[in-house]
Enzyme design. Structure first.
Site, short mmCIF file in Angstrom:
data_model
loop_
_atom_site.label_atom_id
_atom_site.label_comp_id
_atom_site.label_asym_id
_atom_site.label_seq_id
_atom_site.Cartn_x
_atom_site.Cartn_y
_atom_site.Cartn_z
N LYS A 32 -3.61 -1.24 -7.27
CA LYS A 32 -3.12 -1.77 -6.00
C LYS A 32 -2.82 -0.62 -5.05
CE LYS A 32 1.20 -3.26 -4.98
NZ LYS A 32 1.55 -2.93 -3.59
N ASP A 59 -3.12 -3.94 -0.59
CA ASP A 59 -1.87 -4.60 -0.21
C ASP A 59 -1.45 -4.05 1.16
OD1 ASP A 59 0.50 -5.98 -0.18
OD2 ASP A 59 1.51 -4.66 -1.61
N LYS A 61 -0.85 -6.02 3.92
CA LYS A 61 0.00 -6.97 4.67
C LYS A 61 -0.42 -7.03 6.14
CE LYS A 61 3.91 -6.37 1.53
NZ LYS A 61 3.44 -5.29 0.64
N ASP A 64 -2.24 -9.36 12.77
CA ASP A 64 -2.69 -9.02 14.13
C ASP A 64 -3.46 -10.22 14.68
OD1 ASP A 64 -3.50 -7.54 16.48
OD2 ASP A 64 -3.33 -5.70 15.31
N THR A 123 10.61 -9.99 0.55
CA THR A 123 11.80 -10.13 -0.31
C THR A 123 12.98 -9.33 0.24
OG1 THR A 123 10.76 -8.45 -1.70
CG2 THR A 123 10.68 -10.71 -2.50
N ARG A 214 6.48 1.59 -10.66
CA ARG A 214 7.24 2.69 -11.30
C ARG A 214 7.34 2.65 -12.82
NH1 ARG A 214 11.72 1.85 -6.85
NH2 ARG A 214 10.73 -0.19 -7.06
#
Ligand code: C5P
Length: 236
Positions: A32, A59, A61, A64, A123, A214
């Site tokens: 990703k 990813d 996001k 527009d 989130t 991570r």
């Protein structure tokens, strides 16, 4: 249904990304690329993933006007790209333009059509921030409303917490793709993630993808960490 592991390549430079890709390609994970990798060394890492024949998610996001989104998808879709994220708040027409452009581009290149995934409410946005954005109702209602908009625009699914999978499945069915960050193997550091689930919990809930950063990228042995997560997924 098989739950796939998506590894977030959130590392500051190409050399580190390349090391992770080399180590993890044999495990058949999906990589990703988020803002960090894409803006800092996107061209290089994409060329490398393509060279290695690796599948990856963008990813980014996107948000527009439809024409710009269409142009973006034409530039972004390349062999290896299997998923692209976009903000459902960009609206139905924007999402439909993205779906159409991805299909058009994939057809030209003779590759499988990448799936578009809607980001509903970030989130990081708390219930009390929704009003200042002009959004009525609580987070749950907004997530479902925006997911419905994404589905109606023929997006393949949504980015969501593992805790939201059962609601999403109930409303949109089990084929609607769930791409779930906030995954922490038992015993690993929670970091800044708030609502977490273990790989096995996400698998049991029916996640199509678990997204892990991570706990793999910062492990002393990323291959062992990823292999343990895959074993956890398969054990359910
Ligand atoms: O390191 P960690 O496992 O927390 O990484 C999770 C990845 O998922 C990061 O790339 C983060 O940007 C992304 N993400 C998230 N929460 C969302 C959407 C995306 O953590 N709601």
């Amino acid at each position: 249904m098989m739950t796939r592991l998506a590894v977030a390549l959130d590392v500051p430079n190409f050399t580190e990304a390349q090391r992770l890709i080399d180590a993890l390609v044999p495990l058949d994970v999906t990589f990703k690329l988020g803002y960090e990798a894409f803006y800092a060394y996107g061209d290089r890492v994409r060329a490398y993933l393509e060279e290695r024949g690796a599948a990856y998610a963008l990813d980014l996001k996107l948000h527009d006007i439809p024409r710009t989104i269409e142009a973006a998808l034409h530039a972004l879709v390349r062999p290896g790209v299997t998923l692209v994220t976009l903000h459902a708040l960009g609206g139905a027409e924007m999402m439909a333009s993205a779906v159409h452009a991805a299909q058009e581009r994939a057809d030209i290149l003779g590759m499988p059509v990448p799936k578009l995934l809607g980001v509903t409410i970030l989130t990081s946005i708390a219930a009390e921030n929704l009003n200042e954005l002009g959004l009525v109702g609580g987070p749950g209602e907004n997530v479902v409303r925006l997911a419905a908009l994404a589905r109606d625009a023929r997006c393949a699914g949504v980015v969501c917490s593992a805790n939201d999978i059962s609601d999403i499945r109930q409303f949109f069915g089990e084929d609607f793709v769930t791409f779930c960050p906030g995954i922490r193997p038992a015993g690993s550091a929670q970091g800044d993630q708030k609502r977490i689930a273990t790989p096995a919990q996400a698998r049991a809930a029916g996640a199509h993808y678990i997204v892990v950063g991570r706990p793999i990228t910062q492990a002393a042995d990323p291959v062992a960490a990823a292999a343990a997560i895959l074993a956890d997924l398969r054990a359910v």
